[in-house]
Design a protein around this motif. Structure first.
Motif, short mmCIF file in Angstrom:
data_model
loop_
_atom_site.label_atom_id
_atom_site.label_comp_id
_atom_site.label_asym_id
_atom_site.label_seq_id
_atom_site.Cartn_x
_atom_site.Cartn_y
_atom_site.Cartn_z
N PHE A 1 0.91 -1.09 -0.05
CA PHE A 1 -0.12 0.08 -0.06
C PHE A 1 0.91 1.24 0.07
CE2 PHE A 1 -3.00 -3.31 1.65
CZ PHE A 1 -4.16 -2.91 0.77
N ARG A 2 1.93 1.35 0.73
CA ARG A 2 2.88 2.47 0.63
C ARG A 2 3.52 2.75 -0.68
NH1 ARG A 2 5.01 0.28 5.62
NH2 ARG A 2 6.81 -0.43 4.45
N LEU A 3 3.82 1.78 -1.41
CA LEU A 3 4.35 1.78 -2.82
C LEU A 3 3.07 2.41 -3.63
CD1 LEU A 3 6.36 1.49 -4.85
CD2 LEU A 3 5.79 -0.95 -5.00
N GLY A 4 2.12 1.55 -3.49
CA GLY A 4 0.97 2.03 -4.29
C GLY A 4 0.37 3.49 -4.19
N TYR A 5 0.43 3.97 -2.92
CA TYR A 5 0.21 5.58 -2.56
C TYR A 5 1.17 6.45 -3.00
CZ TYR A 5 -3.87 3.66 0.17
OH TYR A 5 -5.13 3.06 0.58
N TYR A 6 2.45 5.94 -2.87
CA TYR A 6 3.63 6.81 -3.12
C TYR A 6 4.05 6.91 -4.78
CZ TYR A 6 8.04 9.19 -2.39
OH TYR A 6 8.91 10.29 -2.45
N LEU A 7 3.63 5.76 -5.62
CA LEU A 7 3.99 5.63 -6.85
C LEU A 7 3.44 6.92 -7.80
CD1 LEU A 7 5.31 3.76 -8.63
CD2 LEU A 7 3.39 2.58 -9.32
N PRO A 8 2.58 7.36 -7.53
CA PRO A 8 2.07 8.67 -8.53
C PRO A 8 3.14 9.87 -8.39
CG PRO A 8 0.00 7.66 -7.72
CD PRO A 8 1.29 7.16 -6.80
N ASN A 9 3.46 9.62 -7.01
CA ASN A 9 4.42 10.90 -6.54
C ASN A 9 5.71 11.00 -6.97
OD1 ASN A 9 6.37 12.61 -4.18
ND2 ASN A 9 4.29 13.31 -4.56
N ILE A 10 6.33 9.82 -7.48
CA ILE A 10 7.64 9.79 -8.14
C ILE A 10 7.32 9.47 -9.78
CG2 ILE A 10 8.74 8.93 -6.09
CD1 ILE A 10 8.49 6.07 -7.02
N THR A 11 6.29 9.26 -10.05
CA THR A 11 6.03 9.25 -11.78
C THR A 11 6.16 10.50 -12.38
OG1 THR A 11 4.59 7.34 -11.09
CG2 THR A 11 4.30 8.22 -13.11
N SER A 12 6.52 10.51 -13.63
CA SER A 12 6.59 11.84 -14.27
C SER A 12 5.21 12.53 -14.32
CB SER A 12 7.17 11.54 -15.72
OG SER A 12 6.83 12.48 -16.74
N ILE A 13 5.12 13.76 -13.87
CA ILE A 13 3.96 14.44 -14.03
C ILE A 13 3.35 14.68 -15.30
CG2 ILE A 13 5.37 16.59 -14.24
CD1 ILE A 13 1.89 16.17 -12.63
N ILE A 14 4.58 14.48 -16.55
CA ILE A 14 3.83 14.78 -17.94
C ILE A 14 3.00 13.53 -18.12
CG2 ILE A 14 4.83 14.93 -20.07
CD1 ILE A 14 5.68 17.23 -18.32
N GLY A 15 3.57 12.37 -17.84
CA GLY A 15 2.68 11.10 -18.12
C GLY A 15 1.57 10.98 -17.33
N ILE A 16 1.48 11.48 -16.14
CA ILE A 16 0.14 11.60 -15.41
C ILE A 16 -0.75 12.48 -15.94
CG2 ILE A 16 -0.80 12.32 -13.16
CD1 ILE A 16 1.53 10.85 -11.69
N ALA A 17 -0.24 13.58 -16.32
CA ALA A 17 -1.27 14.62 -17.05
C ALA A 17 -1.77 14.25 -18.24
CB ALA A 17 -0.47 16.01 -16.96
N VAL A 18 -0.99 13.75 -18.99
CA VAL A 18 -1.59 13.13 -20.12
C VAL A 18 -2.52 12.11 -20.02
CG1 VAL A 18 -0.80 11.82 -22.32
CG2 VAL A 18 0.55 13.73 -21.79
N ALA A 19 -2.20 11.09 -19.11
CA ALA A 19 -3.01 10.16 -18.83
C ALA A 19 -4.34 10.44 -18.42
CB ALA A 19 -2.69 9.09 -17.75
N TRP A 20 -4.62 11.43 -17.36
CA TRP A 20 -5.48 12.05 -16.75
C TRP A 20 -6.47 12.76 -18.00
CZ3 TRP A 20 -8.18 12.62 -12.10
CH2 TRP A 20 -7.87 11.71 -10.86
N LYS A 21 -5.82 13.56 -18.89
CA LYS A 21 -6.40 14.12 -19.93
C LYS A 21 -7.12 13.27 -20.78
CE LYS A 21 -5.47 17.43 -23.85
NZ LYS A 21 -4.37 18.12 -24.64
N PHE A 22 -6.74 11.92 -21.03
CA PHE A 22 -7.30 10.97 -21.68
C PHE A 22 -8.43 10.55 -21.12
CE2 PHE A 22 -3.53 10.65 -24.34
CZ PHE A 22 -4.13 10.91 -25.78
N LEU A 23 -8.50 10.11 -19.46
CA LEU A 23 -9.52 9.69 -18.77
C LEU A 23 -10.46 10.55 -18.80
CD1 LEU A 23 -7.28 8.26 -15.81
CD2 LEU A 23 -8.41 7.03 -17.49
#
Length: 289
Positions: free
Chosen positions: A106-128
């Protein structure tokens, strides 16, 4: 002298990096704010003309900059309690309720978005959040709800970015708060049990007071970062629609992009002063507690 020399050997690389990449650009930006420097003056920076506080006066009358300041304030005031609240809730859950399960998962799952590229996350959420083919509206359609155009509507664009940012950022606060929770002496909770305190009373009277220094750190650290948010609106909305997601940093970035270096320097200087003032205010208000 030898021990001092060894210490300076270790410190000098940081000092050099700090001066070259932080202090130097900061001073240059402040200096540019009092000139009419543009991109065409880069080859002859000493040939620019001083304009005094003209850039700052122009900044005060710039409607787009005022809108960006309001959006940034809304973003910080809304996203800060969301991030800290979610981080605290997840930390408490990991420290108690689901400790029997593989907490590291759970620690890894919750923390993983914080260390993931904001570019990739923003693009993924844009499609969502796409109004026609996005997963969010598809799920809403299954229960008979016609989802809006999340990123194309003025009323939902900024809240959508706030939700995405809170989801991405709360993992850092969770890790810090979880470490602080695990350092609270168990004897305090045992004394609360002896006094007949319930779970909420122990949380209010033992957990929160023990976490105050860490909560102060999370508040200052998160608010400084949120004051500078730029990548999310840049990728997801470009600052639109109608500047409803334009942030202060994005507005400054755009001014640098069109070559208004003096004007952008003035805006950067104001943002820097506001961030420092906010951090000092939070530290002073939280220091006594």
């Amino acid at each position: 002298m030898r021990r001092s020399a060894v210490g300076w050997i270790f410190v000098i690389p940081f000092i050099v990096m700090f001066v070259v990449f932080y202090l130097g650009p900061l001073l240059v930006g402040i200096g540019m704010s009092f000139t009419d420097m543009r991109s065409t003056d880069v080859t002859d920076p000493l040939g620019v003309d001083p304009v005094g506080v003209e850039n700052y006066l122009r900044l005060a009358n710039d409607e787009a900059m005022r809108k960006a300041a309001v959006n940034t304030a809304i973003f910080v005031v809304t996203c800060l309690p969301l991030t800290i609240g979610l981080g605290l809730a997840a930390a408490v859950a990991l420290n108690s309720g689901i400790a029997r399960l593989p907490a590291a998962f759970f620690r890894l799952g919750y923390y993983l978005p914080n260390i993931t590229s904001i570019i990739g996350i923003a693009v993924a959420w844009k499609f969502l959040l796409e109004p026609e083919a996005g997963l969010v509206n598809w799920l809403l359609g299954l229960v008979g709800i016609d989802g809006p155009a999340w990123l194309q509507d003025e009323s939902t664009a900024l809240p959508s970015i706030i939700v995405m940012t809170a989801w991405r950022s709360f993992g850092f606060n969770m890790v810090v708060l979880l470490a602080a929770l695990q350092s609270i002496p168990r004897e305090l909770y045992e004394a609360g049990d002896v006094d007949g305190a319930g779970r909420w009373a122990k949380f209010r009277s033992i957990t929160v007071p023990s976490l105050r220094p860490v909560l102060l750190f999370c508040t200052v650290y998160s608010s400084v970062g949120f004051m500078q948010f730029m990548e999310e609106p840049l990728i997801m909305t470009g600052g639109g629609p109608l500047n409803s997601t334009l942030s202060a940093s994005l507005a400054i970035f755009k001014q640098f992009g069109v070559g208004n270096y003096g004007y952008a320097g003035a805006a950067s200087s104001v943002l820097f002063v506001v961030i420092v003032a906010l951090a000092v205010l939070q530290l002073r208000l939280g220091r006594n507690k």
